[in-house]
Design a protein around this motif. Structure first.
Motif, PDB file in Angstrom:
ATOM      1  N   CYS A  53       1.012  -1.132   0.029  1.00  0.00           N
ATOM      2  CA  CYS A  53      -0.114   0.093  -0.115  1.00  0.00           C
ATOM      3  C   CYS A  53       0.679   1.234  -0.084  1.00  0.00           C
ATOM      4  O   CYS A  53       1.999   1.156   0.442  1.00  0.00           O
ATOM      5  N   GLU A  55       0.709   3.723   1.890  1.00  0.00           N
ATOM      6  CA  GLU A  55       1.041   4.266   3.075  1.00  0.00           C
ATOM      7  C   GLU A  55       2.338   3.430   3.502  1.00  0.00           C
ATOM      8  O   GLU A  55       3.294   4.114   4.282  1.00  0.00           O
ATOM      9  N   CYS A  82      -6.402   0.902   4.812  1.00  0.00           N
ATOM     10  CA  CYS A  82      -6.741  -0.405   5.075  1.00  0.00           C
ATOM     11  C   CYS A  82      -6.537  -0.741   6.757  1.00  0.00           C
ATOM     12  O   CYS A  82      -5.611  -0.230   7.159  1.00  0.00           O
ATOM     13  N   CYS A  85      -2.781  -1.077   7.198  1.00  0.00           N
ATOM     14  CA  CYS A  85      -1.856   0.322   7.275  1.00  0.00           C
ATOM     15  C   CYS A  85      -2.134   0.941   8.603  1.00  0.00           C
ATOM     16  O   CYS A  85      -1.541   1.820   9.113  1.00  0.00           O
TER      17      CYS A  85
END
Ligand SMILES: [Zn+2]
Length: 120
Positions: A53, A55, A82, A85
């Protein structure tokens, strides 16, 4: 830097996403307490679970540059983070998480995003 400006940096970072499978480009921008900004974008893989991801890409990049938990003030993200994260953001002790959700820039604390969280 405002949370809106940080979010705009995340929008710019999303242009670099590698997302050939979902075509869902996500960007993230970290504001460090020393004023630096570190960006990340999602990186997908043919083996889907191996994707990263935006992040976590940004946080990994920051750690590679020497950043430690507690040294990140805020993050701007182009989408709602999510669950995984959210746990990462909690561990790095950010003050604010600003993300676009249904057309509105929401600003939360990591604890609000992970209530009653797991911590060692
Ligand atoms: Zn995530």
């Amino acid at each position: 830097m405002t949370d809106r400006e940080l979010y705009e940096r995340a929008v710019e970072a999303a242009a670099n996403a590698y997302a050939p499978y979902s075509n869902f480009h996500v960007g993230a921008a970290l504001l460090l307490r020393d004023g630096r900004v570190v960006t990340g974008a999602n990186v997908e893989n043919a083996s889907y679970p191996l994707g990263v991801c935006a992040e976590r890409a940004a946080l990994s990049r920051a750690v590679a540059e020497g950043v430690k938990p507690g040294e990140v003030e805020a993050i701007g993200i182009t989408a709602s983070p999510c669950g995984g994260c959210r746990q990462w953001l909690l561990e790095f002790r950010l003050d604010r998480v600003a993300f676009m959700h249904e057309g509105e820039l929401l600003v939360r604390t990591p604890a609000e995003l992970v209530p009653d969280s797991f911590e060692l």
